[in-house]
Design a protein around this motif. Structure first.
Motif, PDB file in Angstrom:
ATOM      1  N   UNK A 242     -21.536 -21.587   2.204  1.00 35.29           N
ATOM      2  CA  UNK A 242     -20.672 -22.531   1.492  1.00 35.29           C
ATOM      3  C   UNK A 242     -20.669 -22.353  -0.010  1.00 35.29           C
ATOM      4  N   UNK A 243     -21.651 -21.636  -0.540  1.00 35.21           N
ATOM      5  CA  UNK A 243     -21.775 -21.505  -1.999  1.00 35.21           C
ATOM      6  C   UNK A 243     -20.898 -20.394  -2.567  1.00 35.21           C
ATOM      7  N   UNK A 244     -20.673 -19.338  -1.768  1.00 34.04           N
ATOM      8  CA  UNK A 244     -19.800 -18.263  -2.265  1.00 34.04           C
ATOM      9  C   UNK A 244     -18.582 -18.044  -1.369  1.00 34.04           C
ATOM     10  N   UNK A 245     -18.428 -18.885  -0.332  1.00 32.44           N
ATOM     11  CA  UNK A 245     -17.292 -18.863   0.587  1.00 32.44           C
ATOM     12  C   UNK A 245     -17.205 -17.579   1.408  1.00 32.44           C
ATOM     13  N   UNK A 246     -18.306 -16.877   1.564  1.00 32.06           N
ATOM     14  CA  UNK A 246     -18.299 -15.680   2.400  1.00 32.06           C
ATOM     15  C   UNK A 246     -18.358 -16.088   3.871  1.00 32.06           C
ATOM     16  N   UNK A 247     -17.596 -15.371   4.699  1.00 31.08           N
ATOM     17  CA  UNK A 247     -17.451 -15.711   6.113  1.00 31.08           C
ATOM     18  C   UNK A 247     -17.804 -14.499   6.970  1.00 31.08           C
ATOM     19  N   UNK A 248     -18.551 -14.754   8.057  1.00 31.99           N
ATOM     20  CA  UNK A 248     -18.872 -13.702   9.015  1.00 31.99           C
ATOM     21  C   UNK A 248     -18.597 -14.246  10.411  1.00 31.99           C
ATOM     22  N   UNK A 249     -17.821 -13.496  11.205  1.00 37.33           N
ATOM     23  CA  UNK A 249     -17.490 -13.931  12.561  1.00 37.33           C
ATOM     24  C   UNK A 249     -18.428 -13.284  13.569  1.00 37.33           C
ATOM     25  N   UNK A 250     -19.031 -14.104  14.403  1.00 33.42           N
ATOM     26  CA  UNK A 250     -19.825 -13.617  15.525  1.00 33.42           C
ATOM     27  C   UNK A 250     -18.992 -13.834  16.786  1.00 33.42           C
ATOM     28  N   UNK A 251     -18.377 -12.774  17.264  1.00 31.69           N
ATOM     29  CA  UNK A 251     -17.512 -12.861  18.437  1.00 31.69           C
ATOM     30  C   UNK A 251     -18.375 -12.672  19.680  1.00 31.69           C
ATOM     31  N   UNK A 252     -18.576 -13.733  20.414  1.00 33.37           N
ATOM     32  CA  UNK A 252     -19.431 -13.636  21.594  1.00 33.37           C
ATOM     33  C   UNK A 252     -18.738 -12.841  22.694  1.00 33.37           C
ATOM     34  N   UNK A 253     -19.509 -12.074  23.467  1.00 31.27           N
ATOM     35  CA  UNK A 253     -18.913 -11.222  24.497  1.00 31.27           C
ATOM     36  C   UNK A 253     -18.376 -12.026  25.667  1.00 31.27           C
ATOM     37  N   UNK A 254     -17.545 -11.375  26.461  1.00 29.21           N
ATOM     38  CA  UNK A 254     -17.142 -11.955  27.742  1.00 29.21           C
ATOM     39  C   UNK A 254     -17.827 -11.162  28.847  1.00 29.21           C
ATOM     40  N   UNK A 255     -18.067 -11.821  29.949  1.00 25.80           N
ATOM     41  CA  UNK A 255     -18.756 -11.202  31.082  1.00 25.80           C
ATOM     42  C   UNK A 255     -17.879 -11.333  32.320  1.00 25.80           C
ATOM     43  N   UNK A 256     -17.636 -10.210  32.985  1.00 26.75           N
ATOM     44  CA  UNK A 256     -16.875 -10.204  34.225  1.00 26.75           C
ATOM     45  C   UNK A 256     -17.772  -9.628  35.311  1.00 26.75           C
ATOM     46  N   UNK A 257     -17.953 -10.385  36.373  1.00 30.43           N
ATOM     47  CA  UNK A 257     -18.859  -9.933  37.426  1.00 30.43           C
ATOM     48  C   UNK A 257     -18.101  -9.648  38.714  1.00 30.43           C
ATOM     49  N   UNK A 258     -18.703  -8.837  39.552  1.00 29.44           N
ATOM     50  CA  UNK A 258     -18.110  -8.476  40.831  1.00 29.44           C
ATOM     51  C   UNK A 258     -19.053  -7.552  41.586  1.00 29.44           C
ATOM     52  N   UNK A 259     -18.497  -6.758  42.472  1.00 28.64           N
ATOM     53  CA  UNK A 259     -19.290  -5.775  43.215  1.00 28.64           C
ATOM     54  C   UNK A 259     -18.524  -4.455  43.205  1.00 28.64           C
TER      55      UNK A 259
END
Length: 507
Positions: A242-259
């Motif tokens: 909040x002090x220098x307005x720098x932003x970093x995005x942490x994009x969480x993964x998606x998980x697809x399951x099957x066989x």
């Protein structure tokens, strides 16, 4: 409570930051809480001041006819010192944003000195990069209480919050998501300030600025994005300084399951770098950087990555089969993890169809999963059924024929048999050298000719079947070779099924 005003004597905290110190004590906003507490403290100071002035006046009035005695002069001196300290504390309270303090109890010179001191500090900070001539033209307007605050530095200013929220909205515009979370990164000096407040002033009821800032910014973004904040499973975490307005995005993964089933031999489960160039590309790998043309992982991941536009992927499966082994039955449970996806919603039936049109790999039961599925598939034991084509080592034994009686007795000898298996030679370069205990629960045998038979085994996952057959130079005990008294090896191996429950199939 800081009735002696020690915190504000050290830090000129604004009402919001002062209220944050006592966040766990009263159910109200930090700013209102800070104003209320400062008001109570100021009232106590003013009450004390009134009493001191009255006491001083009484001493003076009682000595109108005669000079003050040394004792009275000493009392007045102590009263004036106490008055000065209280006035100084009231000045601090007024300076840090508390209105309504009675001016009659404030030494105005004190307030002027404090404001002048703030001016000088501001000039020093702003003039470091300016010439001496420019210093005279600096705006000397006194700082507001919030700007003076060494903790928040006015980061809760509506303009600052608006600028940061607009930056975040723009940064998120290229990502598909349903829920988000705000995380706040504090500079080191702010962490040290908070630690000082908590430790040296014993303020265990304090809330970190990161919590309040994330909460306030989250309210603004929820309204702008029309999406909820989710603390448990956010699709995206927005980290903000909040002090220098720098932003970093942490994009969480998606998980697809099957066989998946592998119907063709010669396909590894995961990508292998070329042994010669280690993935850089050379003549031996036709400059692909790969040891094998494709893999189960690549075949499954390609259509998913084309849609999701992720930065990378990883296949997590319930065990693995060798490159020369088929995987049949219901298929092996797997989770494909897509890292930093831009698209999160996909037509899983279409992906299934595209993978199944490839040669050698088929998938089924695709659905969205969660991170815990990875842990489950990798750590939860799965019993398995294997089918192996077993042969004697012909070059070592001449004119040897399997006795049908020995083959018929083998299933009984293998049933509920404990196997002590040291890490096989062929995988010792990538697996810890341990002796693992596994169990064979049931076995079926079918002679084919005098030197060949089919062996079906239902056993614990993690049992190396090729070494169960050969013995691996004594590293697996007992082995098929040891039980039959003749060296054997596995010509072909197929995983018939990976079981979700401990129930062997009927053969």
């Amino acid at each position: 409570m800081d009735y002696e005003n020690k915190i504000l004597q050290k830090y000129n905290l604004c009402n919001r930051c002062y209220g944050r110190i006592y966040a766990k004590l009263m159910r109200m906003g930090n700013k209102d809480r800070g104003t209320s507490i400062k008001t109570v403290i100021a009232m106590n100071f003013e009450k004390k001041l009134k009493e001191l002035f009255e006491e001083k006046n009484m001493i003076i009035e009682s000595s109108t006819q005669t000079p003050l005695s040394e004792t009275d002069e000493e009392k007045i001196k102590k009263i004036e010192e106490e008055i000065y300290e209280i006035q100084k504390n009231l000045t601090i309270l007024r300076k840090t944003g508390l209105n309504g303090i009675k001016n009659e109890y404030i030494i105005e010179e004190l307030l002027k000195d404090e404001i002048e001191e703030q001016k000088n500090e501001k000039n020093k900070d702003e003039d470091k990069k300016e010439s001496k001539d420019d210093v005279e033209n600096v705006d000397n307007t006194p700082l507001t209480p919030e700007q003076k605050c060494p903790w928040c530095k006015d980061v809760f200013n509506p303009e600052n919050l608006e600028e940061i929220s607009n930056k975040i909205v723009e940064a998120l515009s290229e990502y598909e998501f349903d829920k988000f979370l705000i995380g706040t990164r504090l500079p080191k000096r702010m962490k040290e300030l908070e630690k000082d407040l908590e430790v040296n002033f014993n303020e265990s009821n304090m809330e970190s600025l990161r919590n309040e800032f994330g909460r306030e910014l989250g309210k603004i973004l929820t309204n702008k994005l029309k999406k909820p904040v989710d603390k448990e499973t956010p699709d995206i975490v927005v980290m903000v300084n909040p002090y220098n307005q720098k932003i970093y995005l942490q994009i969480n993964p998606i998980f697809i399951k099957g066989r998946y089933k592998k119907t063709k031999r010669g396909i590894p489960q995961s990508h292998w770098d070329c042994r010669s160039c280690r993935g850089r590309g050379c003549e031996k790998c036709n400059f692909t950087g790969k040891q094998y043309p494709t893999s189960v992982e690549e075949i499954i991941a390609e259509p998913v990555m084309n849609i999701a536009k992720g930065s990378g992927e990883a296949l997590h499966a319930a065990g693995r089969e060798d490159i020369d082994v088929k995987m049949l039955g219901k298929g092996r449970p797997f989770v494909i993890e897509i890292k930093e996806p831009k698209i999160r919603k996909m037509d899983l039936d279409k992906i299934t169809e595209e993978v199944n049109n490839s040669e050698g790999v088929e998938i089924s039961n695709l659905e969205y999963g969660v991170k815990n599925d990875v842990r489950f598939f990798k750590n939860e034991p799965h019993t398995k059924t294997y089918c192996a084509l077993v042969s004697i080592v012909e070059e070592k034994i001449e004119n040897y024929n399997f006795e049908e009686e020995s083959i018929n007795e083998l299933p009984e000898k293998l049933e509920n048999l404990r196997i002590d298996q040291r890490t096989p030679h062929r995988v010792s370069h990538r697996r810890a050298d341990l002796v693992r205990v596994r169990n064979v629960y049931k076995a079926w045998c079918e002679p084919i000719d005098n030197k060949l038979f089919k062996l079906t085994v239902y056993c614990d996952g993690g049992l190396y079947i090729k070494e169960l057959i050969s013995g691996d130079e004594g590293r697996t005990k007992p082995s098929i070779s040891e039980i039959l008294g003749v060296p054997c090896y596995c010509k072909l191996l197929t995983v018939m099924d990976v079981h979700d429950e401990n129930n062997p199939a009927n053969y």
